[in-house]
Design a protein around this motif. Sequence first.
Motif, PDB file in Angstrom:
ATOM      1  N   ALA A  81      37.252  38.230  34.953  1.00  0.00           N
ATOM      2  CA  ALA A  81      36.065  38.332  34.092  1.00  0.00           C
ATOM      3  C   ALA A  81      35.837  39.775  33.644  1.00  0.00           C
ATOM      4  N   VAL A  82      36.059  40.725  34.557  1.00  0.00           N
ATOM      5  CA  VAL A  82      35.883  42.137  34.202  1.00  0.00           C
ATOM      6  C   VAL A  82      36.900  42.527  33.116  1.00  0.00           C
ATOM      7  N   ALA A  83      38.153  42.145  33.331  1.00  0.00           N
ATOM      8  CA  ALA A  83      39.204  42.497  32.363  1.00  0.00           C
ATOM      9  C   ALA A  83      38.893  41.876  31.001  1.00  0.00           C
ATOM     10  N   GLY A  84      38.435  40.619  31.017  1.00  0.00           N
ATOM     11  CA  GLY A  84      38.073  39.941  29.765  1.00  0.00           C
ATOM     12  C   GLY A  84      36.907  40.634  29.077  1.00  0.00           C
ATOM     13  N   TRP A  85      35.947  41.083  29.872  1.00  0.00           N
ATOM     14  CA  TRP A  85      34.774  41.771  29.297  1.00  0.00           C
ATOM     15  C   TRP A  85      35.195  43.069  28.594  1.00  0.00           C
ATOM     16  N   GLY A  86      36.129  43.773  29.222  1.00  0.00           N
ATOM     17  CA  GLY A  86      36.624  45.025  28.627  1.00  0.00           C
ATOM     18  C   GLY A  86      37.178  44.770  27.232  1.00  0.00           C
ATOM     19  N   VAL A  87      37.982  43.717  27.116  1.00  0.00           N
ATOM     20  CA  VAL A  87      38.582  43.389  25.818  1.00  0.00           C
ATOM     21  C   VAL A  87      37.485  42.985  24.823  1.00  0.00           C
ATOM     22  N   ALA A  88      36.554  42.134  25.263  1.00  0.00           N
ATOM     23  CA  ALA A  88      35.468  41.687  24.376  1.00  0.00           C
ATOM     24  C   ALA A  88      34.639  42.877  23.902  1.00  0.00           C
ATOM     25  N   CYS A  89      34.410  43.818  24.801  1.00  0.00           N
ATOM     26  CA  CYS A  89      33.595  44.991  24.474  1.00  0.00           C
ATOM     27  C   CYS A  89      34.278  45.837  23.407  1.00  0.00           C
ATOM     28  N   ARG A  90      35.577  46.036  23.586  1.00  0.00           N
ATOM     29  CA  ARG A  90      36.315  46.828  22.591  1.00  0.00           C
ATOM     30  C   ARG A  90      36.238  46.136  21.226  1.00  0.00           C
ATOM     31  N   LYS A 147      30.210  32.718  22.615  1.00  0.00           N
ATOM     32  CA  LYS A 147      31.592  32.253  22.739  1.00  0.00           C
ATOM     33  C   LYS A 147      32.441  33.414  23.275  1.00  0.00           C
ATOM     34  N   VAL A 148      33.258  33.120  24.260  1.00  0.00           N
ATOM     35  CA  VAL A 148      34.180  34.164  24.755  1.00  0.00           C
ATOM     36  C   VAL A 148      35.243  34.364  23.669  1.00  0.00           C
ATOM     37  N   PHE A 149      35.446  35.624  23.261  1.00  0.00           N
ATOM     38  CA  PHE A 149      36.499  35.890  22.278  1.00  0.00           C
ATOM     39  C   PHE A 149      37.832  35.398  22.844  1.00  0.00           C
ATOM     40  N   ASP A 150      38.671  34.819  21.964  1.00  0.00           N
ATOM     41  CA  ASP A 150      39.974  34.296  22.417  1.00  0.00           C
ATOM     42  C   ASP A 150      40.782  35.370  23.157  1.00  0.00           C
ATOM     43  N   GLU A 151      40.796  36.571  22.589  1.00  0.00           N
ATOM     44  CA  GLU A 151      41.591  37.659  23.188  1.00  0.00           C
ATOM     45  C   GLU A 151      41.074  37.992  24.584  1.00  0.00           C
ATOM     46  N   ALA A 152      39.741  37.897  24.777  1.00  0.00           N
ATOM     47  CA  ALA A 152      39.141  38.187  26.082  1.00  0.00           C
ATOM     48  C   ALA A 152      39.532  37.089  27.074  1.00  0.00           C
ATOM     49  N   ALA A 153      39.520  35.847  26.593  1.00  0.00           N
ATOM     50  CA  ALA A 153      39.902  34.722  27.462  1.00  0.00           C
ATOM     51  C   ALA A 153      41.368  34.863  27.877  1.00  0.00           C
ATOM     52  N   GLN A 154      42.215  35.227  26.913  1.00  0.00           N
ATOM     53  CA  GLN A 154      43.643  35.401  27.217  1.00  0.00           C
ATOM     54  C   GLN A 154      43.850  36.488  28.267  1.00  0.00           C
ATOM     55  N   ARG A 155      43.071  37.557  28.128  1.00  0.00           N
ATOM     56  CA  ARG A 155      43.191  38.680  29.072  1.00  0.00           C
ATOM     57  C   ARG A 155      42.757  38.237  30.476  1.00  0.00           C
ATOM     58  N   ALA A 156      41.711  37.410  30.508  1.00  0.00           N
ATOM     59  CA  ALA A 156      41.225  36.900  31.800  1.00  0.00           C
ATOM     60  C   ALA A 156      42.291  36.004  32.440  1.00  0.00           C
ATOM     61  N   ILE A 157      42.915  35.174  31.615  1.00  0.00           N
ATOM     62  CA  ILE A 157      43.954  34.272  32.135  1.00  0.00           C
ATOM     63  C   ILE A 157      45.111  35.099  32.706  1.00  0.00           C
ATOM     64  N   LYS A 158      45.475  36.163  31.984  1.00  0.00           N
ATOM     65  CA  LYS A 158      46.574  37.030  32.453  1.00  0.00           C
ATOM     66  C   LYS A 158      46.237  37.608  33.835  1.00  0.00           C
ATOM     67  N   MET A 198      18.684  53.730  35.107  1.00  0.00           N
ATOM     68  CA  MET A 198      19.396  52.505  35.473  1.00  0.00           C
ATOM     69  C   MET A 198      19.276  51.503  34.325  1.00  0.00           C
ATOM     70  N   ALA A 199      20.305  50.662  34.173  1.00  0.00           N
ATOM     71  CA  ALA A 199      20.228  49.587  33.179  1.00  0.00           C
ATOM     72  C   ALA A 199      21.131  48.441  33.627  1.00  0.00           C
ATOM     73  N   SER A 200      20.735  47.216  33.230  1.00  0.00           N
ATOM     74  CA  SER A 200      21.465  46.024  33.669  1.00  0.00           C
ATOM     75  C   SER A 200      22.039  45.255  32.483  1.00  0.00           C
ATOM     76  N   PHE A 201      23.242  44.719  32.683  1.00  0.00           N
ATOM     77  CA  PHE A 201      24.000  44.105  31.585  1.00  0.00           C
ATOM     78  C   PHE A 201      24.655  42.797  32.023  1.00  0.00           C
ATOM     79  N   ALA A 202      24.925  41.912  31.045  1.00  0.00           N
ATOM     80  CA  ALA A 202      25.671  40.670  31.326  1.00  0.00           C
ATOM     81  C   ALA A 202      26.778  40.515  30.289  1.00  0.00           C
ATOM     82  N   ALA A 203      27.985  40.182  30.764  1.00  0.00           N
ATOM     83  CA  ALA A 203      29.143  40.055  29.859  1.00  0.00           C
ATOM     84  C   ALA A 203      29.015  38.857  28.918  1.00  0.00           C
ATOM     85  N   HIS A 204      28.432  37.756  29.435  1.00  0.00           N
ATOM     86  CA  HIS A 204      28.486  36.520  28.642  1.00  0.00           C
ATOM     87  C   HIS A 204      27.574  36.520  27.421  1.00  0.00           C
ATOM     88  N   LYS A 205      26.706  37.540  27.305  1.00  0.00           N
ATOM     89  CA  LYS A 205      25.854  37.616  26.107  1.00  0.00           C
ATOM     90  C   LYS A 205      26.581  38.357  24.986  1.00  0.00           C
TER      91      LYS A 205
END
Length: 366
Positions: A233-242, A8-19, A186-193
């Motif tokens: 999506a990048v901005a939302g990922w930053g918030v979710a990561c924090r 689930k995308v955190f609400d705060e991350a979704a809000q940041r993406a919308i912004k 090198m390493a590979s990552f996905a935000a949605h996980k």
Amino acid sequence: MDNAATTKVFDEAAQRAIKAMTDGYGNPESRHGFGFEAQKDLTEARKILAQAMGVTDEEIYFTPSATTSINTAIRGAVASKRGGRIISTAFEHPAVEEVLKDLEKTFEVVRLKPVEGKITVDSFRQALSPDTVLVTCMQVNNETGAITPLKEMATLLKRSGIDAPFHSDAVQGFLKEDFRYSMLDMASFAAHKVHGPKGVGALYLRKGLRIKPTLLGGGQEKNLFSGTHNVPAVAGWGVACRMMIDRKEETLQKVRQINEKMRKGLSELGAVINSPNDASAYVLNAAFPGYLGENILNYLSGREIYISTGSACSAKKPSRVMTAIGKEDLSRFALRFSFSGENRIEEVPVVLQAVADALREIATVR
Ligand code: PLP
């Protein structure tokens, strides 16, 4: 309980993406103030992710998915080679395995076989040869949660003096296992996980290591991943990561409890547990011999309980992972429960009751 498929995308991350979609929707490549604002969103998220990965900001490249990141890392690393050995594992995600199959025309691919469900440092030691040109081994297996001893393997590779970059598909390990990716090349990552939006991933590429781009175009991400950035999506990922970092310990405690209760409850119902005892707490693979995984999945789905029989991307084919761990005969019966901080302990008895009901109502097969 299918969080290894996505979260689930955190609400705060979704809000940041919308912004970022509505207020600051500039193109980060534009040379004006509006573009600079969007560029700032990328910079901010890059900083948060770099810190979480234990690497530097300039070593992170945003990509449209983990799959894109993996393809570029593997293909790019060997693009200038005419042959040699690539060492991987026998239970990689298709995003790695399909690339390896393609490269097999030119390279010798050695796939380490798990021992009791896990990759061993010993098998890696035996596979290492002077002509090794690349190592790519996943951090956490997406079907069983088995953890690869990357730290020991990377140390061994460094000590061997063999000049081959070490890549890891870190999709299921990032923010769940303690690991500094600077150990690797090198390493590979996905935000949605990890509670970020879909449509964005990242590649960590050690400073100084050069790989060939697989995508050509506008030259974004230092020419490695051309194409206009998915800034929201990048901005939302930053918030979710924090948020994941802030909640890391609390989440791990909760997920461990859920995993233990599920493991115990499923075993009491007669399940064979396919995950190693020391697997990631986030994934639990079990099988009820005689009961098709697909039938149990459908039964639970009818009660709005969502699990998986293997990885979501290969749900229709027999599991290569089960074959790799020597449990091919149980493949048809396998169930994957995967957790996140969004699950609640109270869900466990509800799920176990539903599984018990399924076992009572579903016909068995030979
Ligand atoms: N690697 C692993 C271990 C995964 O679990 C997944 C997704 O299921 C991927 C790679 C591919 O990720 P994506 O489909 O987001 O590119």
